[in-house]
Design a protein around this motif. Structure first.
Motif, PDB file in Angstrom:
ATOM      1  N   GLN A  50       0.818  -1.217   0.000  1.00 56.64           N
ATOM      2  CA  GLN A  50       0.000   0.000   0.000  1.00 56.64           C
ATOM      3  C   GLN A  50       0.851   1.266   0.000  1.00 56.64           C
ATOM      4  N   ARG A  69      -6.212   1.452   0.229  1.00 57.09           N
ATOM      5  CA  ARG A  69      -6.549   1.136   1.622  1.00 57.09           C
ATOM      6  C   ARG A  69      -5.677   1.884   2.636  1.00 57.09           C
ATOM      7  N   SER A  71      -5.778   4.856   3.749  1.00 62.70           N
ATOM      8  CA  SER A  71      -6.475   5.775   4.659  1.00 62.70           C
ATOM      9  C   SER A  71      -6.888   5.104   5.958  1.00 62.70           C
ATOM     10  N   ARG A  72      -6.799   3.805   6.012  1.00 61.76           N
ATOM     11  CA  ARG A  72      -7.137   3.067   7.241  1.00 61.76           C
ATOM     12  C   ARG A  72      -6.049   3.182   8.307  1.00 61.76           C
TER      13      ARG A  72
END
Length: 125
Positions: A50, A69, A71-72
């Motif tokens: 990522q 992903r 931003s998690r």
């Protein structure tokens, strides 16, 4: 038996000539290698792909890409992953640079040279 002259330190004139020729060949190899060095990039990944970082041969960060992903993650965790990916990218670029040098400069091992230099720098004078 050697026909060349020897100087006061016991060094043969032909040894100087041979060293000069070898140095000339090394300089030619380095000049040709310069263009290839400028093309080298290293890639590093973290957070399961990522976070991707691309660096130049000198370690300068060229690009940072985040996956969907990302931003998690918390900002702290994201920063850690960026640093890890950048570190891996720099090692990748260094490995590629050393491989190129080994190929271009027959008999030269940059890793061994670095180890020897580090040892010399640690000596107490």
């Amino acid at each position: 038996m050697r026909d060349a002259r020897m100087d006061a330190d016991g060094i043969w004139e032909e040894d100087f000539d041979q060293a000069g020729r070898r140095a000339g060949r090394m300089l030619e190899s380095i000049e040709m290698m310069q263009a290839d060095l400028e093309k080298i990039t290293g890639l590093g990944e973290a957070a399961s792909g990522q976070v991707k970082v691309t660096v130049a041969a000198d370690g300068k960060v060229l690009e940072v890409v985040f996956g969907p992903r990302i931003s998690r993650l918390s900002s702290w965790t994201l920063a850690e992953h960026v640093l890890l990916a950048a570190h891996d990218a720099q090692h990748d670029a260094e490995r590629k640079t050393q491989d190129l040098m080994r190929e271009a400069l027959d008999g030269f091992d940059p890793a061994t040279a670095k180890t020897r230099l580090d040892r010399l720098l640690r000596l107490q004078w």
